[in-house]
Design a protein around this motif. Structure first.
Motif, PDB file in Angstrom:
ATOM      1  N   THR A  22      -6.640  11.348   3.277  1.00 41.43           N
ATOM      2  CA  THR A  22      -5.571  10.392   3.019  1.00 41.43           C
ATOM      3  C   THR A  22      -5.948   9.627   1.761  1.00 41.43           C
ATOM      4  OG1 THR A  22      -5.020  10.161   5.353  1.00 41.43           O
ATOM      5  CG2 THR A  22      -4.316   8.376   3.886  1.00 41.43           C
ATOM      6  N   HIS A  23      -5.036   9.606   0.809  1.00 42.86           N
ATOM      7  CA  HIS A  23      -5.252   8.896  -0.450  1.00 42.86           C
ATOM      8  C   HIS A  23      -4.412   7.624  -0.409  1.00 42.86           C
ATOM      9  CE1 HIS A  23      -7.234  12.453  -1.969  1.00 42.86           C
ATOM     10  NE2 HIS A  23      -6.211  13.157  -1.529  1.00 42.86           N
ATOM     11  N   THR A  24      -5.008   6.519  -0.806  1.00 40.94           N
ATOM     12  CA  THR A  24      -4.289   5.246  -0.816  1.00 40.94           C
ATOM     13  C   THR A  24      -4.253   4.666  -2.219  1.00 40.94           C
ATOM     14  OG1 THR A  24      -6.281   3.955  -0.326  1.00 40.94           O
ATOM     15  CG2 THR A  24      -4.971   4.722   1.562  1.00 40.94           C
ATOM     16  N   GLU A  54       0.462   5.601   0.471  1.00 38.79           N
ATOM     17  CA  GLU A  54      -0.420   6.612   1.042  1.00 38.79           C
ATOM     18  C   GLU A  54       0.122   8.011   0.786  1.00 38.79           C
ATOM     19  OE1 GLU A  54      -2.533   4.710   4.992  1.00 38.79           O
ATOM     20  OE2 GLU A  54      -0.774   5.995   5.266  1.00 38.79           O
ATOM     21  N   HIS A  55      -0.809   8.944   0.679  1.00 36.62           N
ATOM     22  CA  HIS A  55      -0.461  10.359   0.635  1.00 36.62           C
ATOM     23  C   HIS A  55      -1.437  11.078   1.554  1.00 36.62           C
ATOM     24  CE1 HIS A  55       0.475  14.397  -0.526  1.00 36.62           C
ATOM     25  NE2 HIS A  55      -0.738  14.591  -1.003  1.00 36.62           N
ATOM     26  N   HIS A  56      -0.901  11.781   2.549  1.00 41.49           N
ATOM     27  CA  HIS A  56      -1.733  12.515   3.505  1.00 41.49           C
ATOM     28  C   HIS A  56      -1.796  13.990   3.115  1.00 41.49           C
ATOM     29  CE1 HIS A  56      -1.915   9.105   6.207  1.00 41.49           C
ATOM     30  NE2 HIS A  56      -0.602   8.988   6.107  1.00 41.49           N
ATOM     31  N   GLN A  94      -6.137  11.538  -7.776  1.00 41.96           N
ATOM     32  CA  GLN A  94      -6.659  11.505  -6.414  1.00 41.96           C
ATOM     33  C   GLN A  94      -6.771  12.894  -5.783  1.00 41.96           C
ATOM     34  OE1 GLN A  94      -3.895   8.422  -4.838  1.00 41.96           O
ATOM     35  NE2 GLN A  94      -5.784   7.340  -4.322  1.00 41.96           N
ATOM     36  N   VAL A 141       3.731   2.335   2.785  1.00 39.12           N
ATOM     37  CA  VAL A 141       3.246   2.132   4.150  1.00 39.12           C
ATOM     38  C   VAL A 141       4.123   1.155   4.928  1.00 39.12           C
ATOM     39  CG1 VAL A 141       1.297   1.302   5.539  1.00 39.12           C
ATOM     40  CG2 VAL A 141       0.877   2.773   3.559  1.00 39.12           C
ATOM     41  N   GLU A 178       0.820  -1.200   0.000  1.00 40.02           N
ATOM     42  CA  GLU A 178       0.000   0.000   0.000  1.00 40.02           C
ATOM     43  C   GLU A 178       0.861   1.259   0.000  1.00 40.02           C
ATOM     44  OE1 GLU A 178      -3.104   1.664   3.145  1.00 40.02           O
ATOM     45  OE2 GLU A 178      -3.865  -0.083   2.056  1.00 40.02           O
ATOM     46  N   TYR A 219       3.971  10.034  -2.378  1.00 40.46           N
ATOM     47  CA  TYR A 219       3.445   8.739  -1.924  1.00 40.46           C
ATOM     48  C   TYR A 219       4.437   8.122  -0.940  1.00 40.46           C
ATOM     49  CZ  TYR A 219      -0.488   7.651  -5.111  1.00 40.46           C
ATOM     50  OH  TYR A 219      -1.690   7.597  -5.768  1.00 40.46           O
ATOM     51  N   LYS A 247      -2.354   0.905  -4.354  1.00 39.77           N
ATOM     52  CA  LYS A 247      -1.593  -0.340  -4.207  1.00 39.77           C
ATOM     53  C   LYS A 247      -0.644  -0.510  -5.375  1.00 39.77           C
ATOM     54  CE  LYS A 247      -4.708  -2.693  -1.274  1.00 39.77           C
ATOM     55  NZ  LYS A 247      -4.807  -3.834  -0.506  1.00 39.77           N
TER      56      LYS A 247
END
Length: 145
Positions: free
Chosen positions: A79-81, A70-72, A108, A122, A68, A119, A83
């Motif tokens: 929070t954008h996720t 993520e971008h906060h 996103q 995680v 995964e 990004y 894969k």
């Protein structure tokens, strides 16, 4: 500034495809075509896709398929996720996939953004840019893409 519009004809099968890939009451057929053809989204299923930009990091063992990202956005409290796919693409929760991180993150967030620098992986807590540097992947002409 508005762009001139052209009229095209599509058969029922193509129109049904556009309807399946559009958001009802939001997307026009032009919006769907623009997203699929111009934004770097996943090609149609009948076209083989080339390995994505994350493939070298996968091959270096620094990413795994299914990892995964993520971008906060703290100010927006979002929070954008996404894969990582087995072929090095970035897949969004809605199933759209992109060969490079920046176009995925642009979709996103709604703005131009450096996916490599924003990004976070995680599992390791590291930015994609750090993983790319460790895997010794040259940045190439599309540094921010």
């Amino acid at each position: 500034m508005s762009r001139p519009m052209r009229t095209i004809e599509v058969d029922d099968e193509v129109f049904a495809y556009l309807q399946r890939h559009g958001e009802p009451l939001v997307d026009s057929p032009n919006d769907v075509l623009r997203r699929l053809l111009l934004n770097g989204a996943t090609p149609p299923a009948d076209q083989a896709r080339r390995p994505g930009a994350l493939m070298y990091i996968l091959e270096a063992g620094l990413l795994q398929p299914g990892d995964e990202l993520e971008h906060h956005q703290p100010r927006l409290r979002q929070t954008h996720t996404a894969k990582v796919t087995a072929d090095g693409w970035v897949e969004l929760p809605d199933g759209r996939a992109f060969p490079r991180p920046s176009p995925a993150l642009k979709v996103q967030t709604g703005s131009e953004i450096n996916g490599w620098g924003q990004y976070t992986h995680v599992r390791s807590g590291r930015r994609l840019q750090e993983l790319r540097n460790e895997a010794s992947i040259p940045a190439g002409p599309e540094e921010g893409s």
